[in-house]
Enzyme design. Structure first.
Site, PDB file in Angstrom:
ATOM      1  N   LYS A  11     -15.198   1.885  14.863  1.00 10.88           N
ATOM      2  CA  LYS A  11     -15.287   3.352  14.098  1.00 10.88           C
ATOM      3  C   LYS A  11     -13.889   3.448  14.115  1.00 10.88           C
ATOM      4  O   LYS A  11     -13.001   2.637  13.407  1.00 10.88           O
ATOM      5  CB  LYS A  11     -15.950   4.644  14.828  1.00 10.88           C
ATOM      6  CG  LYS A  11     -17.305   4.505  15.432  1.00 10.88           C
ATOM      7  CD  LYS A  11     -17.471   5.361  16.381  1.00 10.88           C
ATOM      8  CE  LYS A  11     -19.170   5.373  16.542  1.00 10.88           C
ATOM      9  NZ  LYS A  11     -20.261   6.490  16.661  1.00 10.88           N
ATOM     10  N   GLU A 163     -30.479   4.947  14.700  1.00  8.65           N
ATOM     11  CA  GLU A 163     -29.601   5.450  15.555  1.00  8.65           C
ATOM     12  C   GLU A 163     -30.206   7.254  15.414  1.00  8.65           C
ATOM     13  O   GLU A 163     -29.280   7.720  14.157  1.00  8.65           O
ATOM     14  CB  GLU A 163     -28.354   5.131  15.038  1.00  8.65           C
ATOM     15  CG  GLU A 163     -27.880   3.980  15.140  1.00  8.65           C
ATOM     16  CD  GLU A 163     -25.917   3.830  15.028  1.00  8.65           C
ATOM     17  OE1 GLU A 163     -26.186   3.477  16.413  1.00  8.65           O
ATOM     18  OE2 GLU A 163     -25.716   4.206  14.156  1.00  8.65           O
TER      19      GLU A 163
HETATM   20  P1  PGA Z   1     -22.193   4.714  20.268  1.00 10.13           P
HETATM   21  O1  PGA Z   1     -22.171   5.485  18.873  1.00 10.13           O
HETATM   22  O2  PGA Z   1     -22.804   3.564  21.411  1.00 10.13           O
HETATM   23  O3  PGA Z   1     -20.590   5.259  21.056  1.00 10.13           O
HETATM   24  O4  PGA Z   1     -23.161   6.871  20.451  1.00 10.13           O
HETATM   25  C1  PGA Z   1     -23.045   4.480  17.693  1.00 10.13           C
HETATM   26  C2  PGA Z   1     -22.767   4.275  16.790  1.00 10.13           C
HETATM   27  O5  PGA Z   1     -22.246   5.269  16.021  1.00 10.13           O
HETATM   28  O6  PGA Z   1     -23.375   3.652  16.202  1.00 10.13           O
END
Ligand code: PGA
Length: 246
Positions: A11, A163
């Site tokens: 991110k 997801e």
């Molecule tokens: P997370 O994020 O593992 O922090 O839940 C997953 C993603 O957004 O791909």
């Protein structure tokens, strides 16, 4: 057997290039003996430096892309610009969809990524409201179908990441068997488009995956790996998670 795939989605982290390079180096050093394929998706601005540091040792991906090859798109990055730096591009992440990206745009991104010889990681998933209304499969299959309609047969490899939006960054992952049910529906939709597409496409689960719960997902028949956000920012935690994939 499909080779397991574990993808770290950094991110908008880390803040500094030196930290990005150090994190990538630590991960690359810790996964040399694994059979699983490990891919890191840093912010685009760190991609060149991370590639220079570890690019031959692990796979790299971008977090999004503009489908146009060039043009008047201030602030955007084209697939051509990623050539030689990224093997994968995440498209349709829920955080991008929340910022206005539509199913149609995601489909064009996926097609454009494939046309450039890279592999799209197409993220699909339902919101908490859609889940509560029993619309999970409908939502996921609509997002997937728009992408599959835009890809020509044999146009290149594809990865699908299931997801659930409510599981991302919440600390509350889906239950393994629920994620498997969605992954099975995704696999069935792929099979309807062609047996080799179903056989070759890797389906990931993403949403609060950690080293502590990864086994539950990797044990599922239709889940071939994970898309990992928070737990990919700590080298030790991410390496432990990747080890669970083998
Ligand atoms: P997370 O994020 O593992 O922090 O839940 C997953 C993603 O957004 O791909």
């Amino acid at each position: 057997m499909r080779r397991a795939l574990v993808v770290g989605n950094w991110k908008m982290n880390p803040d500094r290039q030196t930290d990005a390079v150090a994190l990538a180096r630590a991960v690359a050093d810790g996964v040399t003996d694994l059979d699983a394929e490990i891919v890191l998706c840093p912010p685009t601005i760190w991609l060149s430096a991370v590639h220079a540091a570890v690019g031959d040792r692990i796979g790299l991906g971008a977090q999004t892309v503009n489908p146009a090859p060039r043009g008047a798109f201030t602030g955007e990055i084209s697939p051509t610009m990623l050539e030689g730096l990224a093997r994968y591009v995440i498209v349709g992440h829920s955080e991008r969809r929340a910022a206005g990206e539509t199913d149609d745009l995601v489909a064009r991104q996926a097609a454009s990524v494939q046309a450039q010889g890279m592999t799209p990681i197409v993220a699909v998933g339902e919101t908490a409201d859609q889940r509560a209304a029993g619309e999970t499969l409908e939502r996921v299959l609509r997002q997937l179908g728009t992408v599959l309609d835009a890809l020509s047969a044999g146009s290149g490899p594809l990865v699908v990441a299931y997801e659930p939006v409510w599981a991302i960054g919440s600390g509350t992952p889906a239950r393994g068997e629920d994620a498997q049910a969605v992954a099975f529906a995704v696999r069935s939709e792929l099979a309807a488009r062609g047996p080799s597409l179903a056989h070759d496409t890797r389906i990931l689960y993403g949403g609060s995956v950690t080293a502590g719960n990864a086994d539950e997902f990797f044990a599922q028949a239709d889940i071939d790996g994970a898309l990992v956000g928070g737990a990919s920012l700590d080298a030790e935690a991410f390496i432990a998670l990747a080890r669970a994939a083998g």
